[in-house]
Design a protein around this motif. Structure first.
Motif, PDB file in Angstrom:
ATOM      1  N   GLY A 284       0.813  -1.202   0.000  1.00 33.28           N
ATOM      2  CA  GLY A 284       0.000   0.000   0.000  1.00 33.28           C
ATOM      3  C   GLY A 284       0.844   1.249   0.000  1.00 33.28           C
ATOM      4  O   GLY A 284       2.085   1.188   0.051  1.00 33.28           O
ATOM      5  N   VAL A 285       0.175   2.391  -0.040  1.00 28.80           N
ATOM      6  CA  VAL A 285       0.838   3.692  -0.103  1.00 28.80           C
ATOM      7  C   VAL A 285       0.256   4.603   0.975  1.00 28.80           C
ATOM      8  O   VAL A 285      -0.964   4.708   1.119  1.00 28.80           O
ATOM      9  CB  VAL A 285       0.640   4.350  -1.481  1.00 28.80           C
ATOM     10  CG1 VAL A 285       1.210   5.767  -1.491  1.00 28.80           C
ATOM     11  CG2 VAL A 285       1.292   3.516  -2.581  1.00 28.80           C
ATOM     12  N   PHE A 286       1.128   5.256   1.735  1.00 28.98           N
ATOM     13  CA  PHE A 286       0.705   6.341   2.616  1.00 28.98           C
ATOM     14  C   PHE A 286       0.620   7.604   1.760  1.00 28.98           C
ATOM     15  O   PHE A 286       1.626   8.081   1.238  1.00 28.98           O
ATOM     16  CB  PHE A 286       1.720   6.536   3.741  1.00 28.98           C
ATOM     17  CG  PHE A 286       1.450   5.693   4.956  1.00 28.98           C
ATOM     18  CD1 PHE A 286       1.135   4.349   4.827  1.00 28.98           C
ATOM     19  CD2 PHE A 286       1.518   6.228   6.221  1.00 28.98           C
ATOM     20  CE1 PHE A 286       0.884   3.564   5.934  1.00 28.98           C
ATOM     21  CE2 PHE A 286       1.268   5.463   7.345  1.00 28.98           C
ATOM     22  CZ  PHE A 286       0.941   4.127   7.206  1.00 28.98           C
TER      23      PHE A 286
ATOM     24  N   LEU B 218      -4.949   6.442  -8.134  1.00 25.82           N
ATOM     25  CA  LEU B 218      -5.244   5.789  -9.412  1.00 25.82           C
ATOM     26  C   LEU B 218      -4.034   5.028  -9.939  1.00 25.82           C
ATOM     27  O   LEU B 218      -4.173   3.931 -10.497  1.00 25.82           O
ATOM     28  CB  LEU B 218      -5.716   6.828 -10.426  1.00 25.82           C
ATOM     29  CG  LEU B 218      -7.091   7.444 -10.159  1.00 25.82           C
ATOM     30  CD1 LEU B 218      -7.368   8.583 -11.134  1.00 25.82           C
ATOM     31  CD2 LEU B 218      -8.189   6.391 -10.241  1.00 25.82           C
ATOM     32  N   ALA B 219      -2.844   5.606  -9.759  1.00 24.81           N
ATOM     33  CA  ALA B 219      -1.634   4.902 -10.182  1.00 24.81           C
ATOM     34  C   ALA B 219      -1.417   3.637  -9.356  1.00 24.81           C
ATOM     35  O   ALA B 219      -1.060   2.573  -9.883  1.00 24.81           O
ATOM     36  CB  ALA B 219      -0.418   5.827 -10.075  1.00 24.81           C
ATOM     37  N   ALA B 220      -1.644   3.739  -8.034  1.00 22.73           N
ATOM     38  CA  ALA B 220      -1.507   2.564  -7.174  1.00 22.73           C
ATOM     39  C   ALA B 220      -2.508   1.483  -7.565  1.00 22.73           C
ATOM     40  O   ALA B 220      -2.182   0.288  -7.596  1.00 22.73           O
ATOM     41  CB  ALA B 220      -1.706   2.974  -5.716  1.00 22.73           C
ATOM     42  N   GLU B 221      -3.727   1.887  -7.857  1.00 24.07           N
ATOM     43  CA  GLU B 221      -4.754   0.930  -8.286  1.00 24.07           C
ATOM     44  C   GLU B 221      -4.372   0.285  -9.612  1.00 24.07           C
ATOM     45  O   GLU B 221      -4.494  -0.939  -9.788  1.00 24.07           O
ATOM     46  CB  GLU B 221      -6.091   1.643  -8.406  1.00 24.07           C
ATOM     47  CG  GLU B 221      -7.250   0.733  -8.740  1.00 24.07           C
ATOM     48  CD  GLU B 221      -8.578   1.451  -8.614  1.00 24.07           C
ATOM     49  OE1 GLU B 221      -9.275   1.212  -7.621  1.00 24.07           O
ATOM     50  OE2 GLU B 221      -8.913   2.251  -9.520  1.00 24.07           O
ATOM     51  N   LYS B 222      -3.894   1.088 -10.551  1.00 21.52           N
ATOM     52  CA  LYS B 222      -3.498   0.581 -11.864  1.00 21.52           C
ATOM     53  C   LYS B 222      -2.418  -0.482 -11.750  1.00 21.52           C
ATOM     54  O   LYS B 222      -2.417  -1.477 -12.477  1.00 21.52           O
ATOM     55  CB  LYS B 222      -3.011   1.743 -12.737  1.00 21.52           C
ATOM     56  CG  LYS B 222      -2.478   1.320 -14.089  1.00 21.52           C
ATOM     57  CD  LYS B 222      -1.957   2.512 -14.873  1.00 21.52           C
ATOM     58  CE  LYS B 222      -1.330   2.079 -16.202  1.00 21.52           C
ATOM     59  NZ  LYS B 222      -0.782   3.251 -16.942  1.00 21.52           N
ATOM     60  N   HIS B 223      -1.494  -0.291 -10.820  1.00 23.38           N
ATOM     61  CA  HIS B 223      -0.368  -1.221 -10.678  1.00 23.38           C
ATOM     62  C   HIS B 223      -0.651  -2.351  -9.686  1.00 23.38           C
ATOM     63  O   HIS B 223       0.249  -3.111  -9.340  1.00 23.38           O
ATOM     64  CB  HIS B 223       0.882  -0.452 -10.270  1.00 23.38           C
ATOM     65  CG  HIS B 223       1.413   0.439 -11.355  1.00 23.38           C
ATOM     66  ND1 HIS B 223       2.010  -0.036 -12.505  1.00 23.38           N
ATOM     67  CD2 HIS B 223       1.405   1.803 -11.481  1.00 23.38           C
ATOM     68  CE1 HIS B 223       2.366   0.969 -13.284  1.00 23.38           C
ATOM     69  NE2 HIS B 223       2.005   2.098 -12.689  1.00 23.38           N
TER      70      HIS B 223
ATOM     71  N   THR C 246     -12.312   5.726  -7.496  1.00 23.39           N
ATOM     72  CA  THR C 246     -11.534   4.500  -7.693  1.00 23.39           C
ATOM     73  C   THR C 246     -12.495   3.317  -7.755  1.00 23.39           C
ATOM     74  O   THR C 246     -13.691   3.445  -7.488  1.00 23.39           O
ATOM     75  CB  THR C 246     -10.523   4.291  -6.557  1.00 23.39           C
ATOM     76  OG1 THR C 246     -11.213   4.307  -5.288  1.00 23.39           O
ATOM     77  CG2 THR C 246      -9.472   5.401  -6.555  1.00 23.39           C
ATOM     78  N   GLU C 247     -11.940   2.147  -8.087  1.00 23.72           N
ATOM     79  CA  GLU C 247     -12.799   0.983  -8.284  1.00 23.72           C
ATOM     80  C   GLU C 247     -12.414  -0.219  -7.436  1.00 23.72           C
ATOM     81  O   GLU C 247     -13.290  -0.995  -7.043  1.00 23.72           O
ATOM     82  CB  GLU C 247     -12.788   0.564  -9.758  1.00 23.72           C
ATOM     83  CG  GLU C 247     -13.359   1.610 -10.702  1.00 23.72           C
ATOM     84  CD  GLU C 247     -13.321   1.154 -12.141  1.00 23.72           C
ATOM     85  OE1 GLU C 247     -12.763   0.057 -12.408  1.00 23.72           O
ATOM     86  OE2 GLU C 247     -13.846   1.884 -13.013  1.00 23.72           O
ATOM     87  N   LYS C 248     -11.122  -0.412  -7.175  1.00 22.19           N
ATOM     88  CA  LYS C 248     -10.690  -1.670  -6.560  1.00 22.19           C
ATOM     89  C   LYS C 248      -9.847  -1.495  -5.305  1.00 22.19           C
ATOM     90  O   LYS C 248      -9.833  -2.371  -4.442  1.00 22.19           O
ATOM     91  CB  LYS C 248      -9.894  -2.500  -7.578  1.00 22.19           C
ATOM     92  CG  LYS C 248     -10.678  -2.922  -8.801  1.00 22.19           C
ATOM     93  CD  LYS C 248      -9.817  -3.746  -9.743  1.00 22.19           C
ATOM     94  CE  LYS C 248      -8.697  -2.906 -10.347  1.00 22.19           C
ATOM     95  NZ  LYS C 248      -7.893  -3.669 -11.349  1.00 22.19           N
ATOM     96  N   ILE C 249      -9.132  -0.423  -5.187  1.00 22.53           N
ATOM     97  CA  ILE C 249      -8.118  -0.303  -4.141  1.00 22.53           C
ATOM     98  C   ILE C 249      -8.759  -0.055  -2.767  1.00 22.53           C
ATOM     99  O   ILE C 249      -9.779   0.622  -2.654  1.00 22.53           O
ATOM    100  CB  ILE C 249      -7.119   0.820  -4.486  1.00 22.53           C
ATOM    101  CG1 ILE C 249      -5.835   0.665  -3.673  1.00 22.53           C
ATOM    102  CG2 ILE C 249      -7.733   2.200  -4.325  1.00 22.53           C
ATOM    103  CD1 ILE C 249      -4.644   1.387  -4.258  1.00 22.53           C
ATOM    104  N   GLY C 250      -8.165  -0.631  -1.725  1.00 24.16           N
ATOM    105  CA  GLY C 250      -8.639  -0.421  -0.367  1.00 24.16           C
ATOM    106  C   GLY C 250      -8.342   0.987   0.118  1.00 24.16           C
ATOM    107  O   GLY C 250      -7.375   1.625  -0.325  1.00 24.16           O
ATOM    108  N   LEU C 251      -9.168   1.471   1.039  1.00 22.07           N
ATOM    109  CA  LEU C 251      -9.086   2.858   1.508  1.00 22.07           C
ATOM    110  C   LEU C 251      -9.066   2.878   3.028  1.00 22.07           C
ATOM    111  O   LEU C 251      -9.989   2.381   3.678  1.00 22.07           O
ATOM    112  CB  LEU C 251     -10.291   3.658   1.008  1.00 22.07           C
ATOM    113  CG  LEU C 251     -10.527   3.635  -0.513  1.00 22.07           C
ATOM    114  CD1 LEU C 251     -11.952   4.037  -0.823  1.00 22.07           C
ATOM    115  CD2 LEU C 251      -9.541   4.549  -1.231  1.00 22.07           C
TER     116      LEU C 251
END
Length: 250
Positions: A4-6, A35-40, A78-83
């Motif tokens: 994940g990303v902070f 969005l970049a984190a989700e894409k990757h 966003t569509e998939k990434i956790g929040l």
């Protein structure tokens, strides 16, 4: 294994040095990163919360986008990434937070978790008249335990009555409920903090060297055995990809 990303929702992100450009946090910057984190294929993004920064030459974290409203915006985009929004538990009542998390979880179709912050930094709360006294520092995980128990009762049952050392609820209603268990994370590092993680959280954030990481993982797993829970570790590392931005982006 999860990654994940902070998010840099505080001014200058996680770079306190004056050796790099100082920038203000914006929704667009955090959205682009999410969005970049989700894409990757990364698993989550987390936004911290700081009510008063550290000042100095860079004004480090003097500006901070509010965590829950930021994550609600990201949930819709966003569509998939956790929040993971962050709650500094001295700042808001658990019934309010339970409702906000349930709302973001609905917006995101089941992608919201919660980062528990005990509220240890006196100046953040004293400026708002919300510091309960220096004895809070010694009892902050007792306060956090009561807080989380209320959150989980409201999420599970939609209403709760409570008579504790810190909170009173009289048939308090929080509806609609989340449709799943909300994952909790916490960066508790003290003995009391690690025990709190073992009792209530799903993952512990650990900021340590690679050499000490194995010891940290073994410690939280041993404590989790005592509580009969499955608790993981998120290890925090700052990545310096290259010597310059151009090289890093090349």
């Amino acid at each position: 294994m999860k990654f994940g990303v902070f998010l840099p929702n505080g001014s200058n992100g996680y770079i306190p040095s004056a050796g790099s450009p100082v920038y203000q946090p914006t929704y667009q910057h955090n959205l682009d990163i999410s969005l970049a984190a989700e894409k990757h294929g990364l698993d989550f993004v987390l936004s911290m919360m700081k009510f008063r920064g550290f000042g100095g030459e860079t004004g480090y974290w003097d500006s901070c986008l509010e965590s829950f409203t930021l994550m609600a915006g990201l949930a819709a985009a966003t569509e998939k990434i956790g929040l993971f929004p962050s709650i500094s538990i001295l700042s808001q009542h658990p019934a309010i937070v339970a409702r906000m998390v349930a709302t973001i979880d609905d917006i995101s179709a089941g992608r919201c978790g919660l980062n528990i912050v005990t509220g240890w930094n006196r100046p953040e709360y004293a400026q708002m008249g919300m510091w309960p006294g220096d004895e809070h520092y010694q009892r902050r995980y007792e306060y956090a335990a009561e807080y989380v128990q209320i959150l989980q009762a409201l999420w599970r049952d939609g209403r709760a009555s409570w008579q504790g050392d810190y909170f009173e609820l009289d048939d308090c209603s929080v509806l609609p409920q989340p449709k799943r268990d909300i994952p909790l994370v916490c960066a508790g590092q003290s003995p009391a903090g690690r025990q709190f993680v073992a009792q209530y959280a799903d993952h512990q954030f650990v900021l340590t060297s690679e050499d000490n990481l194995v010891t940290s993982v073994a410690d939280i797993r041993a404590k989790a055995l005592g509580t009969k829970r499955d608790v993981g570790v998120y290890a925090l590392f700052h990545l310096i990809v290259a010597d310059s931005d151009d090289q890093a982006q090349g």
